[in-house]
Design an enzyme around this catalytic site. Structure first.
Site, PDB file in Angstrom:
ATOM      1  N   SER A   1       0.829  -1.097  -0.076  1.00 43.43           N
ATOM      2  CA  SER A   1       0.115  -0.226  -0.067  1.00 43.43           C
ATOM      3  C   SER A   1       0.668   1.287   0.294  1.00 43.43           C
ATOM      4  O   SER A   1       0.525   2.331  -0.450  1.00 43.43           O
ATOM      5  CB  SER A   1      -0.699   0.119   1.199  1.00 43.43           C
ATOM      6  OG  SER A   1      -0.109  -0.185   2.321  1.00 43.43           O
ATOM      7  N   LYS A  26       1.677   5.647   8.327  1.00 41.08           N
ATOM      8  CA  LYS A  26       2.472   6.633   9.054  1.00 41.08           C
ATOM      9  C   LYS A  26       2.317   8.080   8.666  1.00 41.08           C
ATOM     10  O   LYS A  26       3.261   8.976   9.142  1.00 41.08           O
ATOM     11  CB  LYS A  26       3.852   6.093   8.854  1.00 41.08           C
ATOM     12  CG  LYS A  26       4.521   6.571   7.469  1.00 41.08           C
ATOM     13  CD  LYS A  26       5.965   6.265   7.317  1.00 41.08           C
ATOM     14  CE  LYS A  26       6.501   6.583   5.789  1.00 41.08           C
ATOM     15  NZ  LYS A  26       7.939   6.713   5.743  1.00 41.08           N
ATOM     16  N   SER A  47       7.222   4.925  18.009  1.00 46.15           N
ATOM     17  CA  SER A  47       7.939   6.408  17.647  1.00 46.15           C
ATOM     18  C   SER A  47       8.016   7.397  18.611  1.00 46.15           C
ATOM     19  O   SER A  47       7.307   7.256  19.704  1.00 46.15           O
ATOM     20  CB  SER A  47       6.746   6.913  16.528  1.00 46.15           C
ATOM     21  OG  SER A  47       7.074   8.201  16.314  1.00 46.15           O
ATOM     22  N   TYR A 100      -2.419   9.118  14.225  1.00 41.40           N
ATOM     23  CA  TYR A 100      -1.284   8.380  14.101  1.00 41.40           C
ATOM     24  C   TYR A 100      -0.685   8.002  15.403  1.00 41.40           C
ATOM     25  O   TYR A 100      -0.244   6.867  15.664  1.00 41.40           O
ATOM     26  CB  TYR A 100      -0.380   8.979  12.973  1.00 41.40           C
ATOM     27  CG  TYR A 100       1.091   8.310  13.008  1.00 41.40           C
ATOM     28  CD1 TYR A 100       1.137   6.960  12.583  1.00 41.40           C
ATOM     29  CD2 TYR A 100       2.219   8.940  13.760  1.00 41.40           C
ATOM     30  CE1 TYR A 100       2.454   6.529  12.620  1.00 41.40           C
ATOM     31  CE2 TYR A 100       3.330   8.226  13.628  1.00 41.40           C
ATOM     32  CZ  TYR A 100       3.505   7.147  12.811  1.00 41.40           C
ATOM     33  OH  TYR A 100       4.550   6.504  13.096  1.00 41.40           O
ATOM     34  N   LYS A 103      -0.028   4.368  17.959  1.00 42.27           N
ATOM     35  CA  LYS A 103       1.097   3.905  18.309  1.00 42.27           C
ATOM     36  C   LYS A 103       1.083   3.534  19.826  1.00 42.27           C
ATOM     37  O   LYS A 103       1.557   2.529  20.266  1.00 42.27           O
ATOM     38  CB  LYS A 103       2.419   4.694  17.980  1.00 42.27           C
ATOM     39  CG  LYS A 103       2.742   4.902  16.792  1.00 42.27           C
ATOM     40  CD  LYS A 103       3.287   3.672  15.951  1.00 42.27           C
ATOM     41  CE  LYS A 103       3.736   3.551  14.432  1.00 42.27           C
ATOM     42  NZ  LYS A 103       3.871   2.303  13.798  1.00 42.27           N
TER      43      LYS A 103
HETATM   44  P1  NAD Z   1       6.822   2.787   4.932  1.00 45.77           P
HETATM   45  O1  NAD Z   1       5.396   3.193   4.660  1.00 45.77           O
HETATM   46  O2  NAD Z   1       7.974   2.733   4.209  1.00 45.77           O
HETATM   47  O3  NAD Z   1       6.791   1.148   5.435  1.00 45.77           O
HETATM   48  C1  NAD Z   1       5.720   0.489   5.750  1.00 45.77           C
HETATM   49  C2  NAD Z   1       5.136  -0.767   5.029  1.00 45.77           C
HETATM   50  O4  NAD Z   1       4.075  -1.421   5.426  1.00 45.77           O
HETATM   51  C3  NAD Z   1       4.890  -0.587   3.461  1.00 45.77           C
HETATM   52  O5  NAD Z   1       5.729  -1.439   2.642  1.00 45.77           O
HETATM   53  C4  NAD Z   1       3.388  -0.675   3.368  1.00 45.77           C
HETATM   54  O6  NAD Z   1       3.148  -1.082   2.067  1.00 45.77           O
HETATM   55  C5  NAD Z   1       3.299  -1.885   4.216  1.00 45.77           C
HETATM   56  N1  NAD Z   1       1.860  -1.851   4.863  1.00 45.77           N
HETATM   57  C6  NAD Z   1       1.171  -0.732   5.599  1.00 45.77           C
HETATM   58  N2  NAD Z   1      -0.080  -1.400   5.804  1.00 45.77           N
HETATM   59  C7  NAD Z   1       0.006  -2.718   5.561  1.00 45.77           C
HETATM   60  C8  NAD Z   1      -1.069  -3.651   5.901  1.00 45.77           C
HETATM   61  N3  NAD Z   1      -2.194  -3.548   6.452  1.00 45.77           N
HETATM   62  N4  NAD Z   1      -0.660  -5.029   5.770  1.00 45.77           N
HETATM   63  C9  NAD Z   1       0.236  -5.322   5.113  1.00 45.77           C
HETATM   64  N5  NAD Z   1       1.521  -4.193   4.706  1.00 45.77           N
HETATM   65  C10 NAD Z   1       1.106  -3.102   4.898  1.00 45.77           C
HETATM   66  O7  NAD Z   1       7.180   3.160   6.521  1.00 45.77           O
HETATM   67  P2  NAD Z   1       8.521   3.206   7.226  1.00 45.77           P
HETATM   68  O8  NAD Z   1       8.968   4.732   7.219  1.00 45.77           O
HETATM   69  O9  NAD Z   1       9.317   1.957   6.744  1.00 45.77           O
HETATM   70  O10 NAD Z   1       8.040   2.900   8.777  1.00 45.77           O
HETATM   71  C11 NAD Z   1       7.813   1.440   9.316  1.00 45.77           C
HETATM   72  C12 NAD Z   1       7.160   1.420  10.536  1.00 45.77           C
HETATM   73  O11 NAD Z   1       8.046   2.523  11.438  1.00 45.77           O
HETATM   74  C13 NAD Z   1       6.009   2.289  10.494  1.00 45.77           C
HETATM   75  O12 NAD Z   1       5.183   1.266  11.603  1.00 45.77           O
HETATM   76  C14 NAD Z   1       5.952   3.437  11.160  1.00 45.77           C
HETATM   77  O13 NAD Z   1       4.773   4.032  11.534  1.00 45.77           O
HETATM   78  C15 NAD Z   1       7.098   3.456  11.897  1.00 45.77           C
HETATM   79  N6  NAD Z   1       7.964   4.704  12.159  1.00 45.77           N
HETATM   80  C16 NAD Z   1       8.218   5.463  11.072  1.00 45.77           C
HETATM   81  C17 NAD Z   1       8.996   6.397  11.241  1.00 45.77           C
HETATM   82  C18 NAD Z   1       9.543   7.280  10.184  1.00 45.77           C
HETATM   83  O14 NAD Z   1       9.603   8.653  10.373  1.00 45.77           O
HETATM   84  N7  NAD Z   1       9.725   6.750   8.974  1.00 45.77           N
HETATM   85  C19 NAD Z   1       9.071   7.031  12.530  1.00 45.77           C
HETATM   86  C20 NAD Z   1       8.660   6.250  13.698  1.00 45.77           C
HETATM   87  C21 NAD Z   1       7.961   5.428  13.487  1.00 45.77           C
HETATM   88  N1  UFG Z   2       9.808  20.745   8.432  1.00 42.33           N
HETATM   89  C1  UFG Z   2       9.992  21.943   7.792  1.00 42.33           C
HETATM   90  N2  UFG Z   2       9.541  21.874   6.359  1.00 42.33           N
HETATM   91  C2  UFG Z   2       8.869  20.748   5.885  1.00 42.33           C
HETATM   92  C3  UFG Z   2       9.032  19.610   6.508  1.00 42.33           C
HETATM   93  C4  UFG Z   2       9.519  19.664   7.860  1.00 42.33           C
HETATM   94  O1  UFG Z   2      10.314  22.896   8.156  1.00 42.33           O
HETATM   95  O2  UFG Z   2       8.756  20.839   4.620  1.00 42.33           O
HETATM   96  C5  UFG Z   2      10.408  20.712   9.922  1.00 42.33           C
HETATM   97  C6  UFG Z   2       9.396  20.390  10.982  1.00 42.33           C
HETATM   98  O3  UFG Z   2       8.752  21.634  11.080  1.00 42.33           O
HETATM   99  C7  UFG Z   2      10.115  19.802  11.805  1.00 42.33           C
HETATM  100  C8  UFG Z   2      11.455  19.147  11.344  1.00 42.33           C
HETATM  101  O4  UFG Z   2      11.478  19.746   9.943  1.00 42.33           O
HETATM  102  O5  UFG Z   2      10.579  20.783  12.699  1.00 42.33           O
HETATM  103  C9  UFG Z   2      11.212  17.620  11.116  1.00 42.33           C
HETATM  104  O6  UFG Z   2      10.074  17.572  10.604  1.00 42.33           O
HETATM  105  P1  UFG Z   2       9.544  16.018  10.102  1.00 42.33           P
HETATM  106  O7  UFG Z   2       8.110  15.946   9.204  1.00 42.33           O
HETATM  107  O8  UFG Z   2      10.740  15.683   9.093  1.00 42.33           O
HETATM  108  O9  UFG Z   2       9.410  15.170  11.333  1.00 42.33           O
HETATM  109  P2  UFG Z   2       8.556  15.227  12.524  1.00 42.33           P
HETATM  110  O10 UFG Z   2       9.758  15.302  13.873  1.00 42.33           O
HETATM  111  O11 UFG Z   2       7.553  16.224  12.357  1.00 42.33           O
HETATM  112  O12 UFG Z   2       7.988  13.824  12.811  1.00 42.33           O
HETATM  113  C10 UFG Z   2       8.505  12.485  12.176  1.00 42.33           C
HETATM  114  C11 UFG Z   2       7.518  11.513  11.729  1.00 42.33           C
HETATM  115  C12 UFG Z   2       6.519  11.213  12.705  1.00 42.33           C
HETATM  116  C13 UFG Z   2       7.074  10.483  13.944  1.00 42.33           C
HETATM  117  C14 UFG Z   2       8.465  11.583  14.209  1.00 42.33           C
HETATM  118  C15 UFG Z   2       9.109  10.962  15.492  1.00 42.33           C
HETATM  119  O13 UFG Z   2       6.960  12.166  10.712  1.00 42.33           O
HETATM  120  O14 UFG Z   2       5.692  10.324  12.240  1.00 42.33           O
HETATM  121  O15 UFG Z   2       9.155  12.173  13.252  1.00 42.33           O
HETATM  122  O16 UFG Z   2       9.577   9.776  15.061  1.00 42.33           O
HETATM  123  F1  UFG Z   2       6.344  10.419  14.874  1.00 42.33           F
END
Ligand code: NAD
Ligand code: UFG
Length: 336
Positions: A35, A85, A125, A149, A153
């Protein structure tokens, strides 16, 4: 060697983790519904590790789909990345987020239990800390959520703790990621956001490669060293390595483990712009824009518990995060 099920293994963090798991000798089964990812990421992982990787296409909300995994493989532990996410999207479509992230995880645990598999590492997260009173953030700080979101978590963390209380033969690790960025040093796998990136690093990378005109800096009046938001950026390969260490150690844990994964250092938006300009040799034009709703000033980890418990600490600094992110972006300007 043990077999690991990686849900969401085609995604950004999952694909990087699969590389390290296979390199360490684990057998891996990827389960993903694509997805938010493509099969191309798995092809590229296979090229990197020079090995075919088992894939079962399915949805974590489907017991039948999940049962196919356990019918075909003897799974020892599960690393559970699958989830949605995007914070803004979760505000617009809360039911979709609760269904996918909460119901999906409950379903996964039910099928695991039915098949006698009770080891799970969950992607939580730093968002669960809400707006922390002080930094660096320790695992015992109060938790709260400011959007659906984040609430998914927190709910899943609580559900997994309840599961352990009901049956202490479960082994559960909750990993709280700070801000994952960067990509594998080959530049062949990386973060491939759909549409306009929500997060800072992919947005900067798209400005550098010429796909976007300028970066909007969301607020320059925060109480930080330059007024812009400060975060704990962590290299995705370091993050993947923490999962490897958690899998290696999971049998040693006799309680639910909650562990921060960050570097312990905070960088502002403008620090990251400068670091990316240096790494890429490109200029990143930016404009100061209003604050983004729900953003906080400063967020960075105290990562000492991860060091104590997992023997893990982040090794890659901001320079490497930017260089690797640029290698991925410049060689794959349109993603996969
Ligand atoms: P991502 O979207 O790249 O990877 C998630 C994967 O899960 C995707 O391949 C998607 O297709 C799959 N997926 C989603 N829903 C599904 C379902 N119902 N069944 C099967 N597959 C499904 O995201 P990511 O950045 O790799 O994040 C991985 C995990 O880490 C997520 O749970 C996210 O919430 C968590 N997380 C991510 C960040 C971040 O900033 N990237 C920060 C904190 C936590
Ligand atoms: N920011 C900008 N311009 C942009 C995007 C972001 O100035 O176009 C700033 C934001 O205001 C923040 C910093 O860059 O100060 C980081 O922003 P991100 O969106 O990259 O990350 P966040 O810390 O807001 O959130 C991310 C994920 C959340 C997760 C969190 C902690 O999006 O899902 O990190 O893991 F929960």
């Amino acid at each position: 060697m043990n077999k690991i099920l990686v849900t969401g293994g085609a995604g950004y963090i999952g694909s990087h983790t699969v590389v390290l798991l296979v390199e360490a000798g684990y057998d891996v089964v990827i389960f993903d519904n694509f997805s938010n990812s493509s099969k191309e990421s798995i092809k590229r992982v296979e090229k990197l590790v020079n090995k075919k990787i088992e894939l079962i296409e399915g949805d974590i909300r489907s017991k039948d789909d999940l049962q196919k995994v356990f019918d075909a493989h003897k799974i020892d532990s599960v690393i559970h990345f699958a989830g949605l996410k995007a914070v803004g999207e979760s505000v617009e479509q809360p039911l979709r987020y609760y269904d996918n992230n909460v119901y999906g995880t409950v379903t996964l645990c039910e099928v695991m239990a039915k098949n006698g598999c009770k080891k799970i590492i969950f992607s939580s997260s730093a968002t669960v800390y809400g707006d922390p009173e002080t930094t660096p953030i320790l695992e015992n700080f109060p938790t709260s959520a400011t959007n659906p979101y984040g609430r998914t978590k927190l709910m899943v963390e609580e559900i997994l703790r309840d599961l352990y209380i009901s049956d202490s033969s479960w082994q559960i690790v909750l990993l709280r990621y700070f801000n994952p960025v960067g990509s594998h040093s080959s530049g062949t796998i990386g973060e491939d956001p759909n549409g306009i990136p929500n997060n800072l690093m992919p947005f900067i990378a798209q400005v550098a490669v010429g796909k976007r005109e300028f970066l909007s800096v969301f607020g320059d009046d925060y109480d930080t060293h330059d007024g812009t938001g400060v975060r704990d950026y962590i290299h995705v390969v370091d993050l993947a390595d923490a999962h490897l260490k958690a899998v290696n150690k999971i049998d040693d844990f006799s309680e639910v483990m909650t562990i921060n994964l960050g570097t312990g250092e905070g960088y502002s938006v403008l620090d990251m712009v400068k670091a990316f300009e240096e790494a890429s040799g490109k200029s990143i034009p930016y404009k100061i824009a209003p604050r983004r709703a729900g953003d906080i000033a400063t967020c960075f980890a105290d990562p000492s518990y991860a060091k104590e418990i997992l023997g893990w600490e982040a090794k890659k600094g901001v320079k490497q995060m930017c260089e690797d992110s640029w290698r991925w972006q410049s060689s794959n300007p349109s993603g996969y």
